[in-house]
Design a protein around this motif. Structure first.
Motif, PDB file in Angstrom:
ATOM      1  N   THR A  63       0.749  -1.214   0.025  1.00  0.00           N
ATOM      2  CA  THR A  63      -0.030   0.014   0.057  1.00  0.00           C
ATOM      3  C   THR A  63       0.776   1.157  -0.131  1.00  0.00           C
ATOM      4  O   THR A  63       0.861   2.068   0.868  1.00  0.00           O
ATOM      5  CB  THR A  63      -0.824   0.138   1.423  1.00  0.00           C
ATOM      6  OG1 THR A  63      -1.279  -1.446   1.495  1.00  0.00           O
ATOM      7  CG2 THR A  63      -2.253   0.834   0.963  1.00  0.00           C
ATOM      8  N   ASN A 159      -7.435   5.831   7.330  1.00  0.00           N
ATOM      9  CA  ASN A 159      -8.546   6.063   7.034  1.00  0.00           C
ATOM     10  C   ASN A 159      -9.721   6.857   7.687  1.00  0.00           C
ATOM     11  O   ASN A 159     -10.850   6.713   7.933  1.00  0.00           O
ATOM     12  CB  ASN A 159      -9.428   4.739   6.557  1.00  0.00           C
ATOM     13  CG  ASN A 159     -10.364   4.861   5.436  1.00  0.00           C
ATOM     14  OD1 ASN A 159     -10.192   5.547   4.657  1.00  0.00           O
ATOM     15  ND2 ASN A 159     -11.169   3.831   5.371  1.00  0.00           N
ATOM     16  N   ALA A 162     -12.359   9.053   6.236  1.00  0.00           N
ATOM     17  CA  ALA A 162     -13.887   8.308   6.132  1.00  0.00           C
ATOM     18  C   ALA A 162     -14.446   8.293   7.362  1.00  0.00           C
ATOM     19  O   ALA A 162     -15.690   8.366   7.332  1.00  0.00           O
ATOM     20  CB  ALA A 162     -13.371   6.699   5.401  1.00  0.00           C
ATOM     21  N   ILE A 232      -7.241   1.001   5.944  1.00  0.00           N
ATOM     22  CA  ILE A 232      -7.203   0.227   4.432  1.00  0.00           C
ATOM     23  C   ILE A 232      -6.183  -1.033   4.549  1.00  0.00           C
ATOM     24  O   ILE A 232      -6.500  -1.929   3.857  1.00  0.00           O
ATOM     25  CB  ILE A 232      -6.550   1.434   3.495  1.00  0.00           C
ATOM     26  CG1 ILE A 232      -7.255   2.462   3.379  1.00  0.00           C
ATOM     27  CG2 ILE A 232      -6.260   0.925   1.997  1.00  0.00           C
ATOM     28  CD1 ILE A 232      -8.733   2.216   3.062  1.00  0.00           C
ATOM     29  N   SER A 253     -12.710  -2.914   9.305  1.00  0.00           N
ATOM     30  CA  SER A 253     -12.578  -3.751   7.643  1.00  0.00           C
ATOM     31  C   SER A 253     -12.672  -4.961   7.516  1.00  0.00           C
ATOM     32  O   SER A 253     -12.282  -5.719   8.678  1.00  0.00           O
ATOM     33  CB  SER A 253     -11.372  -3.217   7.280  1.00  0.00           C
ATOM     34  OG  SER A 253     -11.153  -1.696   7.259  1.00  0.00           O
ATOM     35  N   ASP A 271     -16.794  -2.582   4.311  1.00  0.00           N
ATOM     36  CA  ASP A 271     -15.639  -2.066   3.159  1.00  0.00           C
ATOM     37  C   ASP A 271     -15.195  -0.571   3.638  1.00  0.00           C
ATOM     38  O   ASP A 271     -15.857   0.379   3.592  1.00  0.00           O
ATOM     39  CB  ASP A 271     -16.565  -1.930   1.999  1.00  0.00           C
ATOM     40  CG  ASP A 271     -15.664  -1.631   0.594  1.00  0.00           C
ATOM     41  OD1 ASP A 271     -14.333  -1.083   0.791  1.00  0.00           O
ATOM     42  OD2 ASP A 271     -16.156  -1.327  -0.322  1.00  0.00           O
ATOM     43  N   ARG A 273     -13.425   1.316   2.035  1.00  0.00           N
ATOM     44  CA  ARG A 273     -13.567   2.367   0.950  1.00  0.00           C
ATOM     45  C   ARG A 273     -14.935   2.997   0.571  1.00  0.00           C
ATOM     46  O   ARG A 273     -15.257   3.632  -0.293  1.00  0.00           O
ATOM     47  CB  ARG A 273     -12.894   1.910  -0.377  1.00  0.00           C
ATOM     48  CG  ARG A 273     -11.334   1.100  -0.024  1.00  0.00           C
ATOM     49  CD  ARG A 273     -10.828   1.013  -1.358  1.00  0.00           C
ATOM     50  NE  ARG A 273      -9.487   0.286  -1.091  1.00  0.00           N
ATOM     51  CZ  ARG A 273      -8.293   0.931  -1.000  1.00  0.00           C
ATOM     52  NH1 ARG A 273      -8.108   2.255  -1.197  1.00  0.00           N
ATOM     53  NH2 ARG A 273      -7.127   0.158  -0.787  1.00  0.00           N
ATOM     54  N   ASP A 274     -15.750   2.542   1.429  1.00  0.00           N
ATOM     55  CA  ASP A 274     -17.164   2.777   1.132  1.00  0.00           C
ATOM     56  C   ASP A 274     -17.874   3.544   2.624  1.00  0.00           C
ATOM     57  O   ASP A 274     -18.076   2.965   3.328  1.00  0.00           O
ATOM     58  CB  ASP A 274     -18.162   1.964   0.727  1.00  0.00           C
ATOM     59  CG  ASP A 274     -19.534   1.908   0.465  1.00  0.00           C
ATOM     60  OD1 ASP A 274     -20.002   3.051   0.728  1.00  0.00           O
ATOM     61  OD2 ASP A 274     -20.268   1.117  -0.086  1.00  0.00           O
TER      62      ASP A 274
END
Length: 338
Positions: A63, A159, A162, A232, A253, A271, A273-274
């Motif tokens: 990553t 993250n 988010a 992530i 996650s 998720d 990323r959502d």
């Protein structure tokens, strides 16, 4: 001719170099400093000692977009050392997958690479002293509002942007709760700090605290309604294990080490990323009392894995039968082979 006595005496300014001999050298954490990495490389390649390392993750490779530029280069140097080592103990099965994937590439340069075993970190909770829970509630909670806790640095991989977005979606829906981040600033955290300030300017109950002692942190885990950790990528995800060990539900996650650590119950997986998926899960834990009680019960029933358990398994992997050598053999932790 024999050298004079003066020539044979070391200078007062001469450095003493100690090289382990017939030993097991363990690097508990890979070094980012170039000079120390060079010494470790010489030790692994040339000393004849058995050399081992704890493998936390391969995030700077897998990553890389979330890592500091300097760490990507430093980690490549570290892997140049690890490829000559005998053993690596990764802190999760997910981290072992990453390290084994890297090891597959070593065949192209004629190397086998280290033996890799997954030895997960402990999951035991620290019990803070009397009065710590009340101190944490006074410091972090806002009245009777449920406390959402997020632990970790503010680097992009964690993250936290988010988390702020998901929280704002819920606040706009009318949910009332406070959100506290515990962790220092890190690289590429400017957008997080700007968004945090904007939400505070709107009167949202959110703050970031960079310095908390162990007792207050453990008490914060205990008084929190839920801990959110939608990273992530992680080598383990220690805040997940710590929160669950305290009996506090977690939202994290649904893949990698985080799903692995949360696999025995007590968490909702999302998720990362959502942001809407994250907000929905967080909202469910905040609004559904039965769900919260179910997750808390699962967390309390999880088996406890202690630091003694971890140390014994790491010792067995690194030393094992090698510990039966003659008395001149030693095994120990060395963090800076000068």
């Amino acid at each position: 001719d024999q050298p004079s006595a003066a020539c044979r005496q070391p200078s007062k300014d001469a450095a003493t170099v100690v090289v382990p001999w017939d030993s097991t050298y363990v690097a508990p954490e890979l070094a980012a400093e170039e000079a120390r990495t060079e010494r470790m490389l010489a030790l692994a390649r040339l000393s004849g000692n058995r050399t081992c390392a704890i493998g936390f993750d391969c995030v700077p490779v897998t990553t890389a977009e979330t890592a500091d530029d300097g760490m990507v280069r430093a980690f490549a140097r570290m892997l140049a050392v690890v490829r000559h080592m005998d053993s690596v103990a990764t802190i999760s099965a997910a981290a072992a997958v990453e390290y084994r994937g890297w090891r597959e590439m070593l065949a192209s340069v004629g190397l086998h690479g280290p033996d890799i075993a997954a030895i997960p970190l402990p999951t035991e909770a620290h019990v803070p002293p009397a009065g710590a829970d009340q101190a944490a509630h006074t410091r972090f909670a806002v009245g009777c509002l449920p406390l959402v806790l997020c632990v970790g640095s503010h680097e992009p991989r964690k993250n936290h942007l988010a988390v702020l977005h998901a929280a704002d979606l819920l606040w706009r829906r009318g949910l009332r709760f406070s959100l506290v981040f515990v962790g220092g600033n890190a690289w590429k955290s400017e957008r997080f700090r700007a968004r945090l300030a904007a939400l505070q300017g709107q009167g949202r109950f959110v703050e970031s605290v960079s310095a908390v002692d162990d007792d207050l942190l453990w008490a914060a885990y205990r008084v929190a309604h839920v801990v959110v950790f939608p990273s992530i990528n992680e080598g383990f995800g220690l805040p997940i294990a710590e929160a669950l060990a305290c009996g506090t539900p977690v939202v994290t996650s649904r893949y990698g080490a985080m799903a692995e650590v949360a696999g025995e119950g007590g968490a909702l997986l999302v998720d990362p990323r959502d942001d809407h998926d994250l907000a929905d899960a967080l909202g469910r834990v905040l609004e559904d009392r039965d769900l919260h009680a179910k997750l808390a019960g699962e967390a309390q029933r999880r088996p406890c894995r202690t630091w003694d358990d971890y140390a014994a398994e790491v010792w067995q992997h690194f030393v094992g039968s090698h510990g039966d050598r003659p008395a001149r053999h030693t095994a120990g932790l060395v963090t800076d082979p000068r």
